[in-house]
Design a protein around this motif. Structure first.
Motif, short mmCIF file in Angstrom:
data_model
loop_
_atom_site.label_atom_id
_atom_site.label_comp_id
_atom_site.label_asym_id
_atom_site.label_seq_id
_atom_site.Cartn_x
_atom_site.Cartn_y
_atom_site.Cartn_z
N ALA A 89 0.89 -1.18 0.00
CA ALA A 89 0.00 0.00 0.00
C ALA A 89 0.92 1.22 0.00
O ALA A 89 1.16 1.83 1.02
CB ALA A 89 -0.90 -0.03 1.24
N ALA A 90 1.43 1.57 -1.17
CA ALA A 90 2.66 2.36 -1.23
C ALA A 90 2.49 3.86 -1.42
O ALA A 90 3.39 4.62 -1.10
CB ALA A 90 3.54 1.84 -2.38
N SER A 91 1.36 4.31 -1.98
CA SER A 91 1.27 5.72 -2.38
C SER A 91 1.16 6.64 -1.16
O SER A 91 0.52 6.27 -0.19
CB SER A 91 0.05 5.91 -3.28
OG SER A 91 0.05 7.20 -3.78
N ASP A 148 -6.44 7.19 -7.99
CA ASP A 148 -6.11 8.61 -7.82
C ASP A 148 -4.70 8.82 -7.28
O ASP A 148 -4.15 9.91 -7.39
CB ASP A 148 -7.05 9.27 -6.80
CG ASP A 148 -8.47 9.27 -7.28
OD1 ASP A 148 -8.67 9.03 -8.48
OD2 ASP A 148 -9.37 9.50 -6.45
N ARG A 149 -4.16 7.80 -6.63
CA ARG A 149 -2.87 7.99 -5.94
C ARG A 149 -1.69 7.39 -6.70
O ARG A 149 -0.55 7.49 -6.25
CB ARG A 149 -2.97 7.40 -4.52
CG ARG A 149 -3.92 8.23 -3.65
CD ARG A 149 -4.24 7.54 -2.35
NE ARG A 149 -3.12 7.37 -1.47
CZ ARG A 149 -2.74 8.23 -0.53
NH1 ARG A 149 -3.40 9.35 -0.36
NH2 ARG A 149 -1.71 7.97 0.25
N ILE A 150 -1.96 6.80 -7.88
CA ILE A 150 -0.86 6.18 -8.63
C ILE A 150 0.07 7.23 -9.23
O ILE A 150 1.30 7.08 -9.23
CB ILE A 150 -1.42 5.24 -9.73
CG1 ILE A 150 -2.06 4.01 -9.09
CG2 ILE A 150 -0.33 4.83 -10.71
CD1 ILE A 150 -1.12 3.07 -8.37
N GLY A 169 -4.36 -4.89 -2.70
CA GLY A 169 -3.26 -5.59 -2.03
C GLY A 169 -3.67 -6.98 -1.55
O GLY A 169 -2.83 -7.87 -1.39
N GLU A 170 -4.97 -7.17 -1.32
CA GLU A 170 -5.46 -8.45 -0.82
C GLU A 170 -5.13 -9.60 -1.77
O GLU A 170 -5.14 -10.77 -1.38
CB GLU A 170 -6.99 -8.40 -0.64
CG GLU A 170 -7.48 -7.52 0.50
CD GLU A 170 -7.65 -6.05 0.11
OE1 GLU A 170 -7.08 -5.63 -0.93
OE2 GLU A 170 -8.31 -5.32 0.86
N LYS A 171 -4.84 -9.30 -3.04
CA LYS A 171 -4.65 -10.35 -4.05
C LYS A 171 -3.24 -10.96 -4.05
O LYS A 171 -3.05 -12.07 -4.55
CB LYS A 171 -4.89 -9.78 -5.46
CG LYS A 171 -6.26 -9.18 -5.67
CD LYS A 171 -7.25 -10.26 -6.00
CE LYS A 171 -8.58 -9.67 -6.43
NZ LYS A 171 -9.61 -10.69 -6.51
C1 LIG Z 1 -0.93 5.01 4.83
S1 LIG Z 1 -1.13 5.14 3.12
C2 LIG Z 1 0.44 4.63 2.52
C3 LIG Z 1 1.51 5.69 2.66
C4 LIG Z 1 2.81 5.28 1.99
N1 LIG Z 1 3.27 3.98 2.46
C5 LIG Z 1 3.91 6.30 2.18
O1 LIG Z 1 4.78 6.13 3.04
O2 LIG Z 1 3.96 7.29 1.42
C6 LIG Z 1 -2.13 3.77 2.76
C7 LIG Z 1 -2.36 3.53 1.28
O3 LIG Z 1 -3.11 2.32 1.17
C8 LIG Z 1 -3.85 2.39 -0.02
N2 LIG Z 1 -4.87 1.32 0.05
C9 LIG Z 1 -6.07 1.34 0.65
N3 LIG Z 1 -6.66 0.14 0.52
C10 LIG Z 1 -5.81 -0.65 -0.17
C11 LIG Z 1 -5.86 -1.98 -0.64
N4 LIG Z 1 -6.90 -2.76 -0.38
N5 LIG Z 1 -4.80 -2.47 -1.34
C12 LIG Z 1 -3.73 -1.68 -1.60
N6 LIG Z 1 -3.65 -0.40 -1.19
C13 LIG Z 1 -4.66 0.11 -0.48
C14 LIG Z 1 -4.37 3.81 -0.02
O4 LIG Z 1 -4.74 4.21 -1.32
C15 LIG Z 1 -3.17 4.58 0.54
O5 LIG Z 1 -2.40 5.11 -0.51
#
Ligand SMILES: C[S@@+](CC[C@H](N)C(=O)[O-])C[C@H]1O[C@@H](n2cnc3c(N)ncnc32)[C@H](O)[C@@H]1O
Length: 493
Positions: free
Chosen positions: A131-133, A159-161, A183-185
């Motif tokens: 969950a990187a963005s 939106d966050r890519i 991410g669940e996949k």
């Molecule tokens: C806390 S933020 C991550 C911040 C990032 N790690 C950083 O340091 O810049 C959590 C992220 O999880 C993503 N997210 C939410 N549900 C998710 C899912 N089911 N699978 C993958 N990403 C998910 C959100 O879009 C959000 O960008």
């Protein structure tokens, strides 16, 4: 120490006073700790940043920046490249080094999770950031792992890519792939594959301290349980995608125990005998253990090994992090991952002869041995139309059919007037170039940073791309020779 003048008012974004949001935390702290927490909330948070060891030597760069920009710096105790800025004449967001990715501005608490990885377990690691963005922790991981192997930076939010792609290319990371999936996949798609996984989970953001990036907002119990359940699914996926002996770091910017310790507790029950939660206390400046329980709920004692950063522990926002080792293989149903080979999206590898030509161009134009990063970072050159890229072989060999939003780092473009060096490559390696460099004096560099083109006094080949420096040895991007002028290609972003 002077404090940051503009401080965020102590209220939730929903307008409710912070006291009501704090009510859920008071029972979790001893009275003296709660008083210390309230006192800490009266103190504003210092801004912080992390130097990019892929582009500079932080030990040399940090004192230079401090001298040039009038910064007083204080070390972040658990992150060797992290600094708080306790006084500044020039804001840390207003320098060329920031624009060119020589450092990343980040709350100091967020520097903890990537520091917990023990990258000595694999020399060219496969890393998943689930969950990187927007990518702050991904940049930290690429620097700490030496930008070798592969980091798959995934986020499920369309939106966050874009933010993630921009942050990674500004950082100059090459051995990365950006993907856009739930991410669940990953656990079912890539069982027992990765050496390291970061789950910096979507959470309720109850970090107690309101910051620009993490507003404290009022939250219901129902929302907290829904978020905890989603985190448990994501953590199970992270754990399944991890090879035995590999390491997951789980973190949140919230302090609600139903997430945090509660989610670790679920993982321990789900995979008995395969989960070891490391005790992090000896790695922290002072102990910051996880909770033994919350209300009627008692957690597995192992969760106390996690790091629960109440704001008054280290002067950060509230934060939680845990390091988990997979001690045994576990089996679970698998699924085929989506497939779209790179060649079907218009990319093709350069032939060995074309690669040799590009190596020669770098040698002739810049005195730069392009073969060195291609070898040490295990990269291949690819093209799409006139644009050339360096791609990590770890992706091509292990994940080549997995659809990506971006991959590797742009190298340049072949045009009618010759090879044009990409900004990203110049920003990452330009300080190592021997030729094709123009050094500006102070007045010229001020004009350059305002975006002005410059007159050229010496003859340079028309159409050539030069890398620009100033007398402080700052990398100021690229410029293109157009007759007797240098066209300004310094990024405006
Ligand atoms: C806390 S933020 C991550 C911040 C990032 N790690 C950083 O340091 O810049 C959590 C992220 O999880 C993503 N997210 C939410 N549900 C998710 C899912 N089911 N699978 C993958 N990403 C998910 C959100 O879009 C959000 O960008």
């Amino acid at each position: 120490m002077t404090r940051k003048k503009k401080r965020t008012p102590p209220s939730t974004t929903a307008g409710a006073p912070i006291e009501s949001a704090l009510a859920r935390f008071q029972p979790l702290l001893a009275p003296e700790d709660y008083a210390a927490l309230l006192a800490e909330l009266d103190r504003p948070l210092y801004p912080a940043f992390r130097a990019n060891s892929l582009k500079c030597d932080p030990d040399l760069a940090l004192p230079r920046w401090a001298a040039r920009y009038g910064w007083q710096l204080a070390a972040v105790p658990y992150c060797p490249t992290g600094r708080w800025v306790t006084r500044s004449e020039t804001p840390i967001s207003a320098t060329p080094e920031h624009r060119l990715g020589f450092y990343y501005i980040q709350d100091a608490a967020s520097m903890l999770p990537p520091e917990l990885f023990d990258f000595s377990r694999a020399s060219a690691p496969l890393i998943l950031d689930l969950a990187a963005s927007p990518g702050g922790k991904t940049t930290h991981i690429t620097a700490r792992s030496g930008d070798r192997g592969l980091v798959i930076a995934n986020d499920s939010s369309a939106d966050r890519i874009t933010a993630l792609r921009i942050v990674l290319s500004t950082w100059g990371s090459i051995n990365n792939a950006v993907t856009h999936f739930p991410g669940e996949k990953f656990g079912a798609w890539f069982p027992e594959t990765f050496d390291y996984v970061l789950l910096d989970a979507p959470c309720s953001m109850q970090g107690i301290r309101t910051t620009e990036s993490h507003p404290m907002r009022a939250i219901t119990d129902h929302e907290i349980s829904a978020l905890a359940a989603r985190q448990a699914r994501l953590l199970a996926s992270a754990f399944l995608a991890l090879r035995p002996g590999g390491q997951v770091v789980y973190s949140t910017c919230t302090l609600t125990p139903e997430e945090d310790e509660g989610v670790l507790d679920v993982l321990l029950r789900q995979f008995p005998g395969a989960v070891r939660i490391e005790d992090l206390q000896s790695r922290l400046p002072t102990r910051a253990p996880g909770l033994s329980g919350a209300g009627p709920r008692e957690f597995d004692p192992a969760v106390q090994g996690a790091a629960r950063l109440w704001p008054h522990r280290f002067g950060t926002s509230g934060f939680f992090a845990a390091s988990i080792t997979k001690t045994a293989s576990v089996s679970a149903p698998t699924l085929d991952a989506p497939s779209r080979p790179l060649e079907r999206t218009g990319f093709e590898p350069l032939t060995p002869a074309e690669t040799r030509d590009i190596l020669q161009i770098f040698q002739d134009a810049y005195g730069f041995d392009l073969n060195a990063p291609l070898t040490t970072q295990d990269l291949s050159l690819w093209r799409r139309g006139p644009r050339l890229f360096a791609f990590p072989n770890a992706y091509l060999e292990r994940f080549s059919a997995l659809p990506v939003q971006s991959l590797g780092l742009p190298l340049g473009e072949e045009g009618s007037d010759g090879f044009q060096l990409a900004h990203e490559w110049a920003a990452r390696f330009g300080l190592r170039f021997q030729n094709g460099v123009l050094t500006l004096d102070e007045i010229q560099s001020q004009a350059w940073l305002r975006g002005e083109d410059l007159p050229l006094s010496a003859a340079h080949p028309d159409g050539a791309t030069l890398v620009i420096r100033d007398e402080w040895d700052r990398n100021l991007g690229r410029g293109r020779v157009q007759g007797e002028r240098l066209k300004n290609l310094y990024p405006r972003r």
